[in-house]
Motif scaffolding. Structure first.
Motif, mmCIF file in Angstrom:
data_model
loop_
_atom_site.group_PDB
_atom_site.id
_atom_site.type_symbol
_atom_site.label_atom_id
_atom_site.label_comp_id
_atom_site.label_asym_id
_atom_site.label_seq_id
_atom_site.Cartn_x
_atom_site.Cartn_y
_atom_site.Cartn_z
ATOM 1 N N ARG A 269 1.068 -1.536 0.189
ATOM 2 C CA ARG A 269 0.205 -0.246 0.051
ATOM 3 C C ARG A 269 0.737 1.072 -0.129
ATOM 4 N NH1 ARG A 269 -2.683 -3.667 3.380
ATOM 5 N NH2 ARG A 269 -2.351 -2.438 5.771
ATOM 6 N N ILE A 270 1.851 1.409 0.305
ATOM 7 C CA ILE A 270 2.966 2.449 0.218
ATOM 8 C C ILE A 270 2.793 2.286 -1.639
ATOM 9 C CG2 ILE A 270 4.889 2.713 0.439
ATOM 10 C CD1 ILE A 270 5.634 0.850 3.073
ATOM 11 N N PRO A 271 2.686 4.027 -1.625
ATOM 12 C CA PRO A 271 2.656 4.610 -2.947
ATOM 13 C C PRO A 271 3.785 4.114 -3.931
ATOM 14 C CG PRO A 271 2.129 6.374 -1.236
ATOM 15 C CD PRO A 271 3.173 4.902 -0.602
ATOM 16 N N THR A 272 5.653 4.029 -3.569
ATOM 17 C CA THR A 272 6.479 4.260 -4.337
ATOM 18 C C THR A 272 7.566 3.261 -3.571
ATOM 19 O OG1 THR A 272 6.126 5.898 -5.401
ATOM 20 C CG2 THR A 272 8.526 4.691 -5.619
ATOM 21 N N VAL A 273 7.576 1.613 -3.705
ATOM 22 C CA VAL A 273 8.318 0.778 -3.056
ATOM 23 C C VAL A 273 9.503 0.919 -4.438
ATOM 24 C CG1 VAL A 273 8.917 -1.251 -2.251
ATOM 25 C CG2 VAL A 273 6.129 -0.619 -2.105
ATOM 26 N N ILE A 274 10.824 1.136 -3.938
ATOM 27 C CA ILE A 274 11.753 0.820 -4.647
ATOM 28 C C ILE A 274 12.652 -0.023 -4.024
ATOM 29 C CG2 ILE A 274 14.158 2.086 -5.591
ATOM 30 C CD1 ILE A 274 12.589 4.871 -5.194
ATOM 31 N N ALA A 275 13.002 -1.340 -5.513
ATOM 32 C CA ALA A 275 13.925 -2.512 -4.488
ATOM 33 C C ALA A 275 15.318 -2.365 -5.585
ATOM 34 C CB ALA A 275 12.505 -3.662 -4.848
ATOM 35 N N VAL A 276 16.001 -2.860 -4.752
ATOM 36 C CA VAL A 276 17.633 -2.872 -5.669
ATOM 37 C C VAL A 276 18.112 -4.912 -5.664
ATOM 38 C CG1 VAL A 276 19.849 -2.379 -5.605
ATOM 39 C CG2 VAL A 276 17.408 -0.435 -5.079
#
Length: 318
Positions: A269-276
């Motif tokens: 539900r978090i607006p933007t999830v950045i995964a590396v």
């Protein structure tokens, strides 16, 4: 020579552009002595040298990933280096680029843990953001390398953004489910987890159940036999220390109920999830995280991206 004087000499050379002969004349010593001073400054950690490689990306693989999975953006490093450390550094620089593009006044940023997140924070410049806040979204390792631990990474990023930090004062993994439930109910922890659910951007890595790659094993939380048991139960990787099957489903496993941190449903539900995450060996874990819909932005490399698409049976667009 004391550190302050060595730092001054290093500043003349690296920042003001004076050559060693000019510095030697200023100090009244030989060039070879200046060379020794500069080496000593580096040895004492007074000088940090970074080589910023050009970050060439692969738009075809990025498009293919976005076509195969529910991704808003994919950043795919082209021609990745074979050395794992160099690969992580470049992915960290790409991840820092993705994070910088989303900075705005009043932003709340959630920070996980691990080597990939460390490289993103390391690559971030000092860039004050008004009314920003950084939140630690998963408990602390308390062992192993403190530089890749959630509290230190959250503090470091907050320092670079000139922002306050909210720490999650709990271990990442506890001995039993009852202990985990009790800690989650503790007021300070519950309030921090509530704040973690309301961040605008989350920065995470993707874990592996391969003993060679598992950060949880290196931190001493899991043994090789634990990882073998997880693989036997169907685990291919983890997100926020929660083990996932190949389709990205949360495993019904005691390990997952012992984690203190943001829940995966809340992560969605978090607006933007950045995964590396990068490397061919992590492809099954990356695919699981994508299939589970936990990511909005994926930062990876061309070889890992191709392996993920192969596992998915997807085509690269021409």
């Amino acid at each position: 020579m004391d550190d302050e004087r060595l730092a001054e000499i290093a500043s003349w050379y690296y920042e003001e552009g004076l050559d060693q002969a000019a510095i030697a004349r200023r100090l009244g010593c030989s060039r070879s002595m200046v060379s020794r001073y500069l080496k000593e400054a580096r040895a004492r950690g007074l000088v940090e040298i970074r080589v910023r490689h050009p970050l060439k990306t692969d738009p075809l693989l990025a498009k293919a990933l976005q076509g195969a999975f529910p991704l808003r953006e994919a950043l795919v490093l082209a021609d990745p280096p074979s050395d794992p450390r160099s690969l992580l550094r470049r992915l960290g620089e790409l991840g820092a680029r993705a994070l910088q593009q989303r900075l705005r006044p009043g932003i709340r940023i959630g920070v996980s843990w691990g080597t990939a997140v460390y490289e993103v924070v390391r690559a971030m410049p000092e860039l004050p953001v008004s009314r920003a806040q950084v939140v630690q979204i998963i408990g602390a390792l308390g062992a192993g390398d403190p530089m890749i631990d959630g509290p230190e990474l959250a503090r470091w990023l907050a320092e670079k953004l000139n922002a306050p930090v909210r720490h999650l004062h709990a271990p990442l993994l506890v001995e039993g489910e009852a202990v985990a439930q009790a800690l989650r109910s503790e007021r300070a922890i519950a309030e921090t987890l509530d704040l973690a659910r309301r961040v605008h951007v989350a920065l995470i890595g993707i874990g592996s159940v391969d003993p060679r790659l598992s950060s949880l094993r290196r931190a001493g939380y899991l043994t090789e036999s634990d990882l073998e048991a997880l693989r036997a139960a169907g685990a291919v990787g983890d997100v926020l220390a929660r083990a996932l099957d190949a389709e990205g489903n949360l495993l019904d496993h005691p390990l997952n109920r012992r984690v203190i941190g943001l829940e995966l449903e809340a992560l969605r539900r978090i607006p933007t999830v950045i995964a590396v995450a990068g490397g061919v060996a992590k492809a099954p874990a990356i695919r699981a995280a994508l299939r589970g819909g936990y990511l909005d932005v994926l930062v990876t490399d061309a070889e890992a991206a191709a392996a993920v698409l192969t596992l998915e049976g997807a085509m690269v667009y021409a």
